[in-house]
Design an enzyme around this catalytic site. Structure first.
Site, mmCIF file in Angstrom:
data_model
loop_
_atom_site.group_PDB
_atom_site.id
_atom_site.type_symbol
_atom_site.label_atom_id
_atom_site.label_comp_id
_atom_site.label_asym_id
_atom_site.label_seq_id
_atom_site.Cartn_x
_atom_site.Cartn_y
_atom_site.Cartn_z
ATOM 1 N N LYS A 1 0.843 -1.200 0.000
ATOM 2 C CA LYS A 1 0.000 0.000 0.000
ATOM 3 C C LYS A 1 0.882 1.256 0.000
ATOM 4 C CE LYS A 1 -3.981 -1.796 2.601
ATOM 5 N NZ LYS A 1 -4.996 -1.559 1.559
ATOM 6 N N ARG B 1 -10.416 -11.447 1.962
ATOM 7 C CA ARG B 1 -11.265 -12.491 1.378
ATOM 8 C C ARG B 1 -10.593 -13.850 1.428
ATOM 9 N NH1 ARG B 1 -11.643 -9.237 -4.165
ATOM 10 N NH2 ARG B 1 -11.328 -7.548 -2.685
HETATM 11 N N1 BES Z 1 -8.281 -3.713 4.425
HETATM 12 C C1 BES Z 1 -8.395 -3.319 3.066
HETATM 13 C C2 BES Z 1 -9.669 -2.555 2.776
HETATM 14 C C3 BES Z 1 -9.722 -1.143 3.265
HETATM 15 C C4 BES Z 1 -8.976 -0.156 2.636
HETATM 16 C C5 BES Z 1 -10.569 -0.787 4.271
HETATM 17 C C6 BES Z 1 -9.069 1.147 3.065
HETATM 18 C C7 BES Z 1 -10.672 0.520 4.697
HETATM 19 C C8 BES Z 1 -9.910 1.491 4.092
HETATM 20 C C9 BES Z 1 -8.378 -4.537 2.142
HETATM 21 O O1 BES Z 1 -7.612 -5.606 2.575
HETATM 22 C C10 BES Z 1 -7.825 -4.100 0.842
HETATM 23 O O2 BES Z 1 -6.679 -3.747 0.809
HETATM 24 N N2 BES Z 1 -8.640 -4.131 -0.202
HETATM 25 C C11 BES Z 1 -8.230 -3.709 -1.490
HETATM 26 C C12 BES Z 1 -8.774 -4.684 -2.490
HETATM 27 C C13 BES Z 1 -8.253 -4.486 -3.881
HETATM 28 C C14 BES Z 1 -6.793 -4.837 -3.941
HETATM 29 C C15 BES Z 1 -9.046 -5.343 -4.825
HETATM 30 C C16 BES Z 1 -8.806 -2.309 -1.726
HETATM 31 O O3 BES Z 1 -9.943 -2.062 -1.323
HETATM 32 O O4 BES Z 1 -8.081 -1.476 -2.243
HETATM 33 MN MN MN Z 2 -5.580 -5.389 1.917
#
Ligand code: BES
Ligand code: MN
Ligand code: ZN
Length: 499
Positions: free
Chosen positions: A280, A354
């Protein structure tokens, strides 16, 4: 804080503070009017001078109000009378309690519980006064060496009900509000703790502690070796990049003699989500310590129901680990076999929630559940869809989805349904495995739920995406404890349904 309930006149309360409402525009509530009559117009005089218009959430503290037995009278603005609903009620209680907590009064008798709120009876008003009061006084400061501790915090709040015949239901709902309030507090504490302290082992210890506090709860904690024996390849693929060991926590709440099939609650317990190799960006990455708020909400609900003891069987499952990059971490394109046997092409290691939930959902099959609900900070897309207002609900059973939306509505912890149509499954096609773990940006929250649904075919299932509601950002940064009120409400409502 201590809560009690009683019925009586506001001008006769021998207390540090009596709390009464004023509507916009300068209209006294019934309780305020009673005090005003006893005080021969003292309150209406002040209001006429323009010091309190009744704007929602405003406050005005008065001392030595004539012919009353209380040291202080706190006027609280309720907004327009015809707009006074759930949210307004909540806000009024919240401001009143926050104000009291930071004033000298260590106890108070609150009359806002006597105000009419559309569709909400006295029981609801009592329950939600307690929950809102717990929320308003919550603090997380024990990690600061110089704590800005409140010198005379509010210790005791007495809720007034209009009639003596309301006392019975009042007591019951008071207990319910306290249990849920404490569940929310536990979830907030766990969420706020940083990831170096709130590790998978810490969550497991919290679950064990609940088991030692309540005979109705049993906890079992699986470590890496046992997780391997279960062939949870999807879960392990997330855990493998980290030096911190994963846990799979199993909690069971059961009252003796309950014959019904269990309700299973599954919570995402990523104690830190760096994204893994699909790292990230740095900005706001600290917030990914909140990626275990789903797990925290399950622990919070267990705490609440163990206090209230419904005749139910409830199972809690928490897959918990860190998502980190390293030489051992899963790489984009890697293919793993899940516990269900389905193979997954991991195109993005940041779609890790997931993966750990997939194996937990397969594990849930062994309980032959009546219903399974998973709770997860699953997608950033959810924040775009519903903002910070409501959780998203998706599932394979219309009745269950509707029951959750309605439980959220009653709990002032709202959720809204999104569709889970077949067309969305297309996005998850993989050229190399049974399914891909990402489906691109369009409908990101829905395709994530589609992925989960492939592992939840054997029972009624719903998924709560709490990414937008589990914590606040900015000046008020911190965990909210949502959706503990929604879930507790739904679980408790199952006691009287015939499954
Ligand atoms: N934990 C995150 C989702 C999240 C991001 C919650 C920001 C709250 C604020 C999750 O594990 C994630 O990183 N999801 C990705 C999925 C994508 C790679 C398909 C996302 O939402 O960017
Ligand atoms: Mn994630
Ligand atoms: Zn995550």
């Amino acid at each position: 804080m201590e809560f009690t309930i009683k019925s009586g006149n506001p001008e006769k309360q021998r207390t540090a503070c009596v709390v009464v409402g004023v509507f916009d525009n300068r209209k006294l509530s019934l309780a305020a009017e009673r005090i005003d009559r006893a005080a021969k117009g003292y309150i209406s005089d002040i209001i006429r001078r323009g010091d309190m218009e009744g704007r929602l959430g405003s406050t005005l503290l008065l001392y030595n109000v004539p012919n009353t037995l209380a040291d202080r009278v706190l006027l609280v603005g309720l907004g327009r009378e015809r707009d006074f609903r759930d949210r307004e009620y909540y806000k009024a209680i919240h401001s009143a309690v926050k104000y009291l907590n930071e004033t000298g009064a260590y106890e108070a008798v609150i009359y806002l519980t006597e105000e009419k709120v559309r569709r909400r009876e006295i029981g609801w008003r009592v329950e939600h006064t307690v929950i809102a009061a717990c929320e308003a006084t919550y603090r997380f400061e024990h990690m600061k060496t110089e704590s800005s501790e409140i010198r005379r915090p509010l210790r005791k709040l007495t809720l007034s009900v209009p009639m003596r015949s309301d006392l019975l239901i009042g007591e019951i709902m008071l207990a319910r509000g306290m249990a849920i309030g404490e569940g929310v507090e536990l979830a907030r504490d766990l969420g706020n703790l940083p990831s170096n302290l709130c590790t998978p082992a810490y969550l497991a210890d919290t679950a064990r502690k609940l088991a030692s506090m309540y005979p109705e709860i049993k906890t079992q904690v699986l470590e890496r070796k046992e997780i391997e024996e279960l062939k949870m390849g999807a879960f392990l693929s997330v855990a493998q990049g980290s030096e911190t060991a994963p846990r799979f926590i199993v909690m069971e709440y059961k009252r003796p003699g309950v014959k019904r099939k269990p309700l299973v609650l599954v919570g995402k317990g990523i104690t830190f989500d760096s994204g893994g190799i699909s790292l990230k960006p740095a900005a706001d990455m600290d917030q990914m310590k909140f990626d275990m708020c789903g797990a925290a909400s399950i622990l919070g609900v267990f705490r609440a129901i163990a206090d209230l003891k419904p005749e139910l069987h409830v199972v809690g499952l928490i897959p918990t680990c860190e998502n980190m990059p390293s030489g051992r971490a899963t790489k984009p394109g890697d293919i793993v076999a899940s516990m269900s046997g389905q193979t997954i092409e991991i195109l993005n290691t940041d779609a890790e929630g997931r993966l750990i939930l997939a194996d937990a959902l397969t594990y849930a099959e062994r309980y032959d559940p009546e219903a399974v609900i998973d709770v997860a900070t699953l997608t950033g897309a959810m924040v775009i869809t519903l903002g910070h207002v409501a959780s998203g609900v998706l599932g394979n059973n219309e009745t269950l989805v509707r029951a959750l939306v309605s439980a959220g509505d009653d709990a002032a912890d709202r959720a809204w349904a999104l569709p889970l149509w077949d067309e969305y499954h297309e996005a998850l096609k993989s050229n190399f495995a049974d399914v891909a773990n990402v489906g691109g940006r369009p409908g990101g929250s829905i395709t994530a739920a589609c992925f989960l649904s492939r592992f939840a075919k054997k029972y009624h299932w719903a998924h709560l995406d709490i990414a937008g509601v589990a914590w606040k950002e900015g000046k008020e940064k911190g965990a909210t404890g949502r959706p503990v009120p929604l879930l507790a409400n739904w679980v408790l409502s199952q006691e009287n349904s015939d499954g």
